[in-house]
Design a protein around this motif. Structure first.
Motif, PDB file in Angstrom:
ATOM      1  N   LEU A 187       0.552  -1.123   0.409  1.00  0.00           N
ATOM      2  CA  LEU A 187      -0.289  -0.019  -0.073  1.00  0.00           C
ATOM      3  C   LEU A 187       1.255   0.683   0.104  1.00  0.00           C
ATOM      4  N   LEU A 188       0.619   2.182  -0.902  1.00  0.00           N
ATOM      5  CA  LEU A 188       1.857   3.311  -1.362  1.00  0.00           C
ATOM      6  C   LEU A 188       0.290   4.630  -0.635  1.00  0.00           C
ATOM      7  N   VAL A 189       0.877   5.830   0.332  1.00  0.00           N
ATOM      8  CA  VAL A 189      -0.104   6.949   0.363  1.00  0.00           C
ATOM      9  C   VAL A 189       0.328   7.596  -0.717  1.00  0.00           C
ATOM     10  N   VAL A 190       0.240   8.307  -0.982  1.00  0.00           N
ATOM     11  CA  VAL A 190      -0.470   9.110  -2.463  1.00  0.00           C
ATOM     12  C   VAL A 190      -1.051  10.187  -2.324  1.00  0.00           C
ATOM     13  N   ALA A 191      -0.627  11.654  -3.133  1.00  0.00           N
ATOM     14  CA  ALA A 191      -1.244  13.172  -3.203  1.00  0.00           C
ATOM     15  C   ALA A 191      -0.769  13.672  -4.764  1.00  0.00           C
ATOM     16  N   ALA A 252      -9.665   9.850  -8.345  1.00  0.00           N
ATOM     17  CA  ALA A 252      -9.981  10.492  -8.828  1.00  0.00           C
ATOM     18  C   ALA A 252     -10.098  11.555  -7.788  1.00  0.00           C
ATOM     19  N   ALA A 253      -9.974  11.130  -6.901  1.00  0.00           N
ATOM     20  CA  ALA A 253     -10.388  12.221  -5.872  1.00  0.00           C
ATOM     21  C   ALA A 253      -8.760  13.218  -5.313  1.00  0.00           C
ATOM     22  N   ALA A 254      -7.870  11.399  -5.525  1.00  0.00           N
ATOM     23  CA  ALA A 254      -6.173  11.935  -5.298  1.00  0.00           C
ATOM     24  C   ALA A 254      -5.718  13.218  -5.986  1.00  0.00           C
ATOM     25  N   VAL A 255      -6.318  12.700  -7.034  1.00  0.00           N
ATOM     26  CA  VAL A 255      -6.080  12.788  -8.241  1.00  0.00           C
ATOM     27  C   VAL A 255      -6.169  15.063  -8.456  1.00  0.00           C
ATOM     28  N   SER A 256      -7.343  14.674  -8.163  1.00  0.00           N
ATOM     29  CA  SER A 256      -7.900  16.660  -8.397  1.00  0.00           C
ATOM     30  C   SER A 256      -7.451  17.469  -7.378  1.00  0.00           C
ATOM     31  N   GLY A 257      -7.001  16.762  -6.020  1.00  0.00           N
ATOM     32  CA  GLY A 257      -6.604  17.575  -5.400  1.00  0.00           C
ATOM     33  C   GLY A 257      -7.519  17.242  -3.589  1.00  0.00           C
ATOM     34  N   ALA A 258      -8.074  16.738  -3.565  1.00  0.00           N
ATOM     35  CA  ALA A 258      -8.907  16.029  -2.417  1.00  0.00           C
ATOM     36  C   ALA A 258      -8.141  16.636  -0.853  1.00  0.00           C
ATOM     37  N   GLY A 259      -7.055  15.630  -0.986  1.00  0.00           N
ATOM     38  CA  GLY A 259      -6.176  15.196  -0.257  1.00  0.00           C
ATOM     39  C   GLY A 259      -5.261  13.685  -0.296  1.00  0.00           C
ATOM     40  N   PRO A 260      -4.727  13.322   0.452  1.00  0.00           N
ATOM     41  CA  PRO A 260      -3.869  12.145   0.197  1.00  0.00           C
ATOM     42  C   PRO A 260      -4.787  10.614   0.400  1.00  0.00           C
ATOM     43  N   CYS A 261      -4.233   9.904  -0.064  1.00  0.00           N
ATOM     44  CA  CYS A 261      -5.229   8.622   0.086  1.00  0.00           C
ATOM     45  C   CYS A 261      -4.474   7.020  -0.118  1.00  0.00           C
ATOM     46  N   VAL A 262      -4.350   6.509   0.129  1.00  0.00           N
ATOM     47  CA  VAL A 262      -3.830   5.173   0.198  1.00  0.00           C
ATOM     48  C   VAL A 262      -3.961   3.885  -0.091  1.00  0.00           C
ATOM     49  N   LEU A 263      -3.573   3.958  -1.103  1.00  0.00           N
ATOM     50  CA  LEU A 263      -4.589   2.809  -3.121  1.00  0.00           C
ATOM     51  C   LEU A 263      -3.182   1.705  -2.628  1.00  0.00           C
ATOM     52  N   SER A 264      -3.200   0.710  -3.616  1.00  0.00           N
ATOM     53  CA  SER A 264      -1.986  -0.523  -3.528  1.00  0.00           C
ATOM     54  C   SER A 264      -1.432   0.071  -4.816  1.00  0.00           C
ATOM     55  N   GLU A 265      -0.497  -0.338  -4.905  1.00  0.00           N
ATOM     56  CA  GLU A 265       1.229  -0.307  -5.828  1.00  0.00           C
ATOM     57  C   GLU A 265       0.251  -0.593  -6.889  1.00  0.00           C
ATOM     58  N   LEU A 266      -0.312  -1.611  -7.650  1.00  0.00           N
ATOM     59  CA  LEU A 266      -1.155  -2.103  -8.117  1.00  0.00           C
ATOM     60  C   LEU A 266      -2.122  -0.780  -8.373  1.00  0.00           C
ATOM     61  N   ALA A 267      -2.671  -0.129  -7.969  1.00  0.00           N
ATOM     62  CA  ALA A 267      -3.574   0.672  -8.842  1.00  0.00           C
ATOM     63  C   ALA A 267      -3.172   2.107  -9.238  1.00  0.00           C
ATOM     64  N   VAL A 268      -1.528   2.373  -9.028  1.00  0.00           N
ATOM     65  CA  VAL A 268      -1.321   3.636  -9.047  1.00  0.00           C
ATOM     66  C   VAL A 268       0.146   4.129 -10.262  1.00  0.00           C
ATOM     67  N   GLY A 269      -0.022   2.685 -10.709  1.00  0.00           N
ATOM     68  CA  GLY A 269       1.065   2.792 -11.216  1.00  0.00           C
ATOM     69  C   GLY A 269       1.217   4.045 -13.088  1.00  0.00           C
ATOM     70  N   GLU A 271      -0.730   6.197 -12.738  1.00  0.00           N
ATOM     71  CA  GLU A 271      -0.714   8.141 -12.354  1.00  0.00           C
ATOM     72  C   GLU A 271       0.595   8.341 -11.904  1.00  0.00           C
ATOM     73  N   LEU A 272       1.478   7.307 -11.214  1.00  0.00           N
ATOM     74  CA  LEU A 272       2.873   8.010 -10.788  1.00  0.00           C
ATOM     75  C   LEU A 272       3.882   8.370 -11.909  1.00  0.00           C
ATOM     76  N   ALA A 273       3.429   7.880 -13.098  1.00  0.00           N
ATOM     77  CA  ALA A 273       4.656   7.521 -14.122  1.00  0.00           C
ATOM     78  C   ALA A 273       4.251   8.741 -14.541  1.00  0.00           C
ATOM     79  N   ALA A 274       2.904   9.103 -14.385  1.00  0.00           N
ATOM     80  CA  ALA A 274       2.554  10.465 -15.448  1.00  0.00           C
ATOM     81  C   ALA A 274       2.574  11.383 -14.410  1.00  0.00           C
ATOM     82  N   HIS A 275       2.817  11.217 -13.517  1.00  0.00           N
ATOM     83  CA  HIS A 275       2.884  12.315 -12.359  1.00  0.00           C
ATOM     84  C   HIS A 275       1.846  13.165 -11.797  1.00  0.00           C
ATOM     85  N   ARG A 276       0.773  12.637 -12.122  1.00  0.00           N
ATOM     86  CA  ARG A 276      -0.607  12.408 -11.692  1.00  0.00           C
ATOM     87  C   ARG A 276      -0.543  12.707  -9.950  1.00  0.00           C
TER      88      ARG A 276
END
Length: 323
Positions: A187-191, A252-269, A271-276
């Motif tokens: 699990l990753l903390v992302v913002a 979608a909520a995290a990308v919009s700037g609503a706040g940080p979230c915790v997601l599976s590493e499988l799910a955010v590759g 978005e992380l690569a695109a710097h969203r």
């Protein structure tokens, strides 16, 4: 008036079980072949056994029934009068057995024509599609239905006989189920890049993570279970900023700037690569989990469920249990 004693199911009182009084199907089929071909040798070849073995089977039937069934001579084999009568009975038994076998095959075909899968959201979205594509190559005639929900819902569907195989992401195997580990996840903390955490130089402290309102999955999800357990020693999770029921909604909520979230590493590759989204390192807490295939305890998967389990683990499929 006293009740009459029940009639024994196997026939006369004290009689041996039917299986010990009636020749086996293979022997009856051999007798039918002798009647049709007029030769014990040809009947043996058709049955895939040696002539001495065929003679032994016929003699064993004669001893069991107490009558001679076949007259043997250099010119061939012919049925005795008793053998002719027994052959008529044998034909009906074999025909009934063939009908039984056809019915059993139809049941297996019906079982193998469908597969009901229940999976928690991350596995359903990011792993199951390729597993199901591989299964379709092996079983093109199997219709697959997929129910995606949290880990608690997956367990409920399996225990309610509404799914044949499930996949969960929690810390442990749910009660009443058996499991096999099919993968691992972090699990990753992302913002969003504009969030203050995205510009941190030092890793996030677990106590600060616990005290911060986050965008979270609902209680009962595997992600929430791991996060709750990992932060329990730091006072537990703060009241969520948002509580959403799907990985896509969280991203979608995290990308919009609503706040940080915790997601599976499988799910955010992506978005992380695109710097969203930006990963926020966390020190001192383990946010890892096993990904499990699950099924009702004591009921090992069979048919297409067994094959799908094999595909997820990259190992040969275990044999179906007889029966």
């Amino acid at each position: 008036m006293a009740d009459a004693p029940p009639t024994p199911r196997s026939g006369a009182p004290g009689a041996a079980p039917l299986a010990h009084r009636v020749p086996d199907l293979g022997s009856l089929e051999l007798l039918l072949a002798v009647a049709r071909l007029g030769s014990l040798g040809r009947a043996a070849r058709e049955s895939g056994i040696s002539q001495p073995a065929a003679s032994g089977r016929i003699r064993a039937m004669e001893r069991l029934l107490g009558v001679a069934l076949v007259d043997r001579s250099p010119r061939g084999s012919r049925l005795t009068d008793a053998g002719t009568l027994v052959t008529d009975w044998a034909r009906r038994v074999v025909e009934a057995a063939e009908a039984f076998d056809a019915g059993a095959q139809a049941l297996r075909g019906r079982r193998d024509s469908r597969l009901r899968v229940a999976a928690s959201m991350t596995i359903a979205e990011y792993l199951l599609p390729r597993w199901l594509i591989a299964l379709r190559r092996e079983r093109p005639g199997t219709a697959v239905s997929l129910h995606a929900g949290n880990s608690v819902a997956v367990a409920e569907r399996l225990l309610g006989h509404e799914a044949d195989l499930g996949f969960v992401e929690g810390l442990a195997t749910p009660d009443g189920l058996d499991s096999a580990v099919v993968g691992h996840d972090r699990l990753l903390v992302v913002a969003a890049p504009g969030h203050p955490w995205a510009r941190r130089r030092a890793p996030l402290d677990p106590a600060e993570l616990a005290a911060t309102p986050l965008i979270l999955r609902e209680p009962g999800s595997g992600t929430r279970q791991v996060l709750d357990a990992g932060l329990a020693a730091y006072g537990g999770l703060a009241e969520p900023l948002l509580e959403l029921a799907s990985t896509t909604a969280l991203k979608a909520a995290a990308v919009s700037g609503a706040g940080p979230c915790v997601l599976s590493e499988l799910a955010v590759g992506e978005e992380l690569a695109a710097h969203r989204l930006v990963e926020v390192p966390v020190a001192g807490v383990r946010l890892r989990r096993d990904l499990r295939a699950v099924w009702p305890a004591g009921a090992r998967p069979t048919g297409p469920a067994r094959d799908l389990l094999s595909l997820t683990r990259g190992a040969p499929a275990p044999a179906d249990r007889p029966g």
